[in-house]
Design a protein around this motif. Structure first.
Motif, PDB file in Angstrom:
ATOM      1  N   ASP A  19       0.802  -1.228   0.000  1.00 29.82           N
ATOM      2  CA  ASP A  19       0.000   0.000   0.000  1.00 29.82           C
ATOM      3  C   ASP A  19       0.834   1.276   0.000  1.00 29.82           C
ATOM      4  N   ARG A  20       1.861   1.333   0.784  1.00 35.00           N
ATOM      5  CA  ARG A  20       2.584   2.598   0.990  1.00 35.00           C
ATOM      6  C   ARG A  20       3.843   2.721   0.148  1.00 35.00           C
ATOM      7  N   ILE A  21       3.817   2.140  -1.018  1.00 32.12           N
ATOM      8  CA  ILE A  21       4.930   2.247  -1.954  1.00 32.12           C
ATOM      9  C   ILE A  21       4.513   3.215  -3.053  1.00 32.12           C
ATOM     10  N   ALA A  22       5.397   4.118  -3.409  1.00 33.31           N
ATOM     11  CA  ALA A  22       5.101   5.119  -4.441  1.00 33.31           C
ATOM     12  C   ALA A  22       4.815   4.446  -5.782  1.00 33.31           C
ATOM     13  N   ARG A  23       3.951   5.058  -6.554  1.00 38.12           N
ATOM     14  CA  ARG A  23       3.569   4.513  -7.861  1.00 38.12           C
ATOM     15  C   ARG A  23       4.792   4.319  -8.754  1.00 38.12           C
ATOM     16  N   ARG A  24       5.726   5.243  -8.704  1.00 38.75           N
ATOM     17  CA  ARG A  24       6.948   5.173  -9.502  1.00 38.75           C
ATOM     18  C   ARG A  24       7.722   3.890  -9.194  1.00 38.75           C
ATOM     19  N   ILE A  25       7.800   3.548  -7.905  1.00 32.98           N
ATOM     20  CA  ILE A  25       8.528   2.350  -7.493  1.00 32.98           C
ATOM     21  C   ILE A  25       7.777   1.109  -7.965  1.00 32.98           C
TER      22      ILE A  25
END
Length: 125
Positions: free
Chosen positions: A30-36
């Motif tokens: 959930d808390r991972i950036a979209r870019r990553i």
């Protein structure tokens, strides 16, 4: 004679079962950036045999971005997928005058537009 644009060498990575599982879990977190997450998906698709062109078309990215992600993995492993400095921390908070403009723009004898102020930066003086 037909001229064709030269294409960079094909990039292909291999993932261990543990690396693939870790990347899969990151892609669902959930808390991972979209870019990553896009970088993680890029790696998993490449390891599955997709070409950089196929991945770029599928993810609506440039081929250069896909190759850059593969190079990040090759050079930095899992830690290479993140930015060295988070993007939010690289932006400087401007020092504004009471009118909402930087002091150097207020004291100037010329008129400054918002785009010009942004291009110049938020240096004082």
């Amino acid at each position: 004679m037909i001229l064709s644009a030269s294409r960079p060498a094909a990039h292909h990575i291999e993932l261990s079962a543990e690396e693939d599982r870790t990347l899969y879990e990151l892609s669902l977190a959930d808390r991972i950036a979209r870019r990553i997450k896009l970088r993680v998906i890029t790696l998993r698709l490449n390891a599955s045999g997709w070409t950089t062109l196929q991945i770029a078309q599928h993810l609506h990215q440039c081929e250069h971005t896909v190759r850059q992600t593969l190079q990040r993995w090759s050079k930095g492993g899992l830690g290479g997928l993140w930015e060295a400095t988070p993007l939010a921390q690289t932006q400087k908070v401007p020092f504004y005058s009471e009118q909402g403009w930087p002091r150097w723009a207020v004291g100037s004898s010329r008129a400054w537009g918002q785009n010009q102020v942004a291009k110049r930066g938020y240096r004082s003086g």
